[in-house]
Design a protein around this motif. Sequence first.
Motif, PDB file in Angstrom:
ATOM      1  N   ILE A  56       0.837  -1.204   0.000  1.00 17.11           N
ATOM      2  CA  ILE A  56       0.000   0.000   0.000  1.00 17.11           C
ATOM      3  C   ILE A  56       0.873   1.257   0.000  1.00 17.11           C
ATOM      4  O   ILE A  56       0.592   2.237  -0.672  1.00 17.11           O
ATOM      5  CB  ILE A  56      -0.950   0.009   1.225  1.00 17.11           C
ATOM      6  N   ALA A  57       1.989   1.183   0.745  1.00 18.26           N
ATOM      7  CA  ALA A  57       2.879   2.344   0.834  1.00 18.26           C
ATOM      8  C   ALA A  57       3.689   2.544  -0.446  1.00 18.26           C
ATOM      9  O   ALA A  57       4.403   3.525  -0.584  1.00 18.26           O
ATOM     10  CB  ALA A  57       3.826   2.186   2.030  1.00 18.26           C
ATOM     11  N   GLY A  58       3.604   1.581  -1.369  1.00 18.17           N
ATOM     12  CA  GLY A  58       4.358   1.722  -2.608  1.00 18.17           C
ATOM     13  C   GLY A  58       5.806   1.295  -2.469  1.00 18.17           C
ATOM     14  O   GLY A  58       6.649   1.700  -3.250  1.00 18.17           O
ATOM     15  N   LEU A  59       6.104   0.501  -1.438  1.00 18.27           N
ATOM     16  CA  LEU A  59       7.488   0.038  -1.267  1.00 18.27           C
ATOM     17  C   LEU A  59       7.763  -1.244  -2.029  1.00 18.27           C
ATOM     18  O   LEU A  59       8.897  -1.523  -2.376  1.00 18.27           O
ATOM     19  CB  LEU A  59       7.813  -0.162   0.225  1.00 18.27           C
ATOM     20  N   ALA A 109      -4.588   5.451  -4.098  1.00 20.49           N
ATOM     21  CA  ALA A 109      -4.610   6.190  -2.840  1.00 20.49           C
ATOM     22  C   ALA A 109      -4.706   7.681  -3.106  1.00 20.49           C
ATOM     23  O   ALA A 109      -4.317   8.143  -4.175  1.00 20.49           O
ATOM     24  CB  ALA A 109      -3.359   5.882  -2.024  1.00 20.49           C
ATOM     25  N   SER A 142      -3.035  10.039  -1.524  1.00 21.84           N
ATOM     26  CA  SER A 142      -1.693  10.612  -1.532  1.00 21.84           C
ATOM     27  C   SER A 142      -0.737   9.565  -0.994  1.00 21.84           C
ATOM     28  O   SER A 142      -1.159   8.495  -0.558  1.00 21.84           O
ATOM     29  CB  SER A 142      -1.646  11.877  -0.683  1.00 21.84           C
ATOM     30  N   GLN A 143       0.545   9.874  -1.035  1.00 21.49           N
ATOM     31  CA  GLN A 143       1.560   8.937  -0.550  1.00 21.49           C
ATOM     32  C   GLN A 143       1.326   8.604   0.921  1.00 21.49           C
ATOM     33  O   GLN A 143       1.331   9.480   1.777  1.00 21.49           O
ATOM     34  CB  GLN A 143       2.946   9.572  -0.713  1.00 21.49           C
ATOM     35  N   PRO A 144       1.067   7.318   1.254  1.00 16.93           N
ATOM     36  CA  PRO A 144       0.879   6.964   2.652  1.00 16.93           C
ATOM     37  C   PRO A 144       2.206   6.990   3.414  1.00 16.93           C
ATOM     38  O   PRO A 144       3.263   6.824   2.828  1.00 16.93           O
ATOM     39  CB  PRO A 144       0.363   5.519   2.583  1.00 16.93           C
ATOM     40  N   SER A 145       2.132   7.226   4.714  1.00 19.55           N
ATOM     41  CA  SER A 145       3.320   7.115   5.566  1.00 19.55           C
ATOM     42  C   SER A 145       3.276   5.772   6.268  1.00 19.55           C
ATOM     43  O   SER A 145       2.276   5.428   6.880  1.00 19.55           O
ATOM     44  CB  SER A 145       3.308   8.205   6.637  1.00 19.55           C
ATOM     45  N   LEU A 146       4.345   5.027   6.179  1.00 15.38           N
ATOM     46  CA  LEU A 146       4.404   3.718   6.831  1.00 15.38           C
ATOM     47  C   LEU A 146       5.361   3.757   8.020  1.00 15.38           C
ATOM     48  O   LEU A 146       6.489   4.207   7.906  1.00 15.38           O
ATOM     49  CB  LEU A 146       4.877   2.652   5.835  1.00 15.38           C
ATOM     50  N   ALA A 151      13.090  14.926   4.225  1.00 18.08           N
ATOM     51  CA  ALA A 151      12.987  13.794   3.295  1.00 18.08           C
ATOM     52  C   ALA A 151      11.529  13.508   2.955  1.00 18.08           C
ATOM     53  O   ALA A 151      11.212  13.070   1.866  1.00 18.08           O
ATOM     54  CB  ALA A 151      13.636  12.547   3.892  1.00 18.08           C
ATOM     55  N   LEU A 152      10.633  13.775   3.904  1.00 17.54           N
ATOM     56  CA  LEU A 152       9.214  13.531   3.655  1.00 17.54           C
ATOM     57  C   LEU A 152       8.566  14.682   2.896  1.00 17.54           C
ATOM     58  O   LEU A 152       7.364  14.666   2.648  1.00 17.54           O
ATOM     59  CB  LEU A 152       8.483  13.294   4.976  1.00 17.54           C
ATOM     60  N   GLY A 153       9.366  15.704   2.572  1.00 21.23           N
ATOM     61  CA  GLY A 153       8.859  16.760   1.712  1.00 21.23           C
ATOM     62  C   GLY A 153       8.412  18.017   2.442  1.00 21.23           C
ATOM     63  O   GLY A 153       7.770  18.886   1.867  1.00 21.23           O
ATOM     64  N   HIS A 198      10.338   8.322  15.755  1.00 26.97           N
ATOM     65  CA  HIS A 198       9.929   7.949  14.411  1.00 26.97           C
ATOM     66  C   HIS A 198       8.453   8.277  14.189  1.00 26.97           C
ATOM     67  O   HIS A 198       8.064   8.842  13.168  1.00 26.97           O
ATOM     68  CB  HIS A 198      10.204   6.458  14.194  1.00 26.97           C
ATOM     69  N   ILE A 249       7.991  12.027  13.824  1.00 29.35           N
ATOM     70  CA  ILE A 249       8.411  12.538  12.516  1.00 29.35           C
ATOM     71  C   ILE A 249       7.383  12.164  11.449  1.00 29.35           C
ATOM     72  O   ILE A 249       6.929  13.005  10.673  1.00 29.35           O
ATOM     73  CB  ILE A 249       9.804  11.980  12.130  1.00 29.35           C
TER      74      ILE A 249
END
Lengths: 290, 248
Positions: free
Chosen positions: B75-78, B88, B90-94, B117-119, B158, B161
């Motif tokens: 789901i996170a696109g990893l 989705a 937008s980009q999910p945070s995992l 890094a997360l924008g 973590h 952040i």
Amino acid sequence: MSVATPGPPSGLKPMSVTPPLREYIARLWQRREFAMSMAAGEFHAKNAAMSLGGWWHLLNPLLQLGIYWLIFGVLLGVDRGVVNFIGFLAAGIFIFQYSQRSITGGASSISKNLSLIRSLQFPRALLPISAVLREALTLRVALLVAATILLLTREWLTVAWLAVIPVLVLQSMFNLGGALIAARLADKVRDIENVLPFVFRLLFYASGVLFLADRYIPDLADPALEQTFRTLFIINPLYSFLSLVRHYTLLTISQDHVDLMWLSAVVWSVGLLIIGLVFFRAGEATYGRG
Amino acid sequence: MSNNVTLRLDDVHVTYRVFEERRPSLKDLAANRFRRAAYREIHAVRGVSLTAQEGEVIGVIGGNGAGKSTLLRAIAGLIPPTSGAVYAVSQPSLLGVGAALQPSVSGRRNIELGCLALGMSRKDLAERFEDIVAFAGLADHIDLPLRTYSTGMRARLHFAIATSIEPELLLIDEALSVGDSEFRKRSRKRIEELRERAGTVLIVSHNLRTLSRMCSRVLWIEEGQLVKDGDADDVLDAYRASGDGDDD
């Protein structure tokens, strides 16, 4: 996406590991502060544990230059045809090292940041980019040293020095392309990190960092062979970058075929940057997964 | 509750190869004619479809190796789905366990680099920095390197952040279980805030009590397939009845 799957509901977009190149570059640009912050942090941390601290950024290029000048200029005498040998070295060594350090730094940028990759989602190309930015900071100090030495050795600050700026822009593009390619290759095969120093050692001698290639080539008796060698030098982007810098900053050096060197520099820079971006992005899903 | 969909999975399958522990040497490769010989194909997710709406907090349960973490990573696109599609907003945070950020640099530097890094922009970072430190409860340790932190402290940092960018989709993989009760209370509050701001949260946990307190809906996954998807208490009761739950 196959035809059978219904399209996304309005407002949703497909999640994909490798977004289209345009989108990928937009994401990189949005996070440029990260790359800069990372680069500056590593640059400052490098000598933080030393008693002389930041002075090492200055001492390092000075000592290097001193040793090359002593061994190759004074002891071995390869300064044939070069009036201002120390200025000649100053305008060549740091340019060469900018590429060397950027590309080897790019190669280790993934393996050095595995834990960051595993904890946060961000476009991985930021890591090789920050490695190149870090080396640009290192180059900035080295160029100050080089400029000081040139002025001390009776070179003149002329308008021609401005031509160094586009050379460095092209070289930075070249370095980034190389760093991106090296990063993906080294993530697949770690051994690359050990091979690269030897590649650059060879290139160091093949790029005329320590000698004026123009003065050595005419020694060859066969004109056809001579032409081949000239072509080989100019095709080598590192030779073209540093020869262009010398051409515009040293009064006593005037290179032949400057137009071909520009051509070589432009083709390599644009080409390698595009190839690097496409090649690196294609591996986006695999970084840090062994 | 509004009916805006934030996440949709269409028949998602994920298959990945697991190689031997170490990378093959040249000798091994030559012996196997340059094919990596010893790997197993793991079909971790086998056809999961679901739709999540804004304001939903969804629990994910299932035994070890059921495919829960792989599903979140897809789901996170990893990891790319082998077939099917993930959509989705937008980009999910995992948030996973054991993530180390950058162990050798200080908590302060980790917050800076992590948020950038997360924008996040520099300006937003400056505004939110104190909140992040306060939320992680690390005021006294913020200038110490991360490797000196306890597991719980790292998880707190973590979490702080990853949620500071206010993601519309937050995926939590067991990351709450290492914090102390004080932190768990705070993280529950943050999840509630995300939910109220029309976000969607997916939580993988083995703690059924936490799930029943926080979630409106629960997915039960076994062997990569959805066994049950529905009201939290119904699914949790069924899971307990199957004897797999470790409700303590």
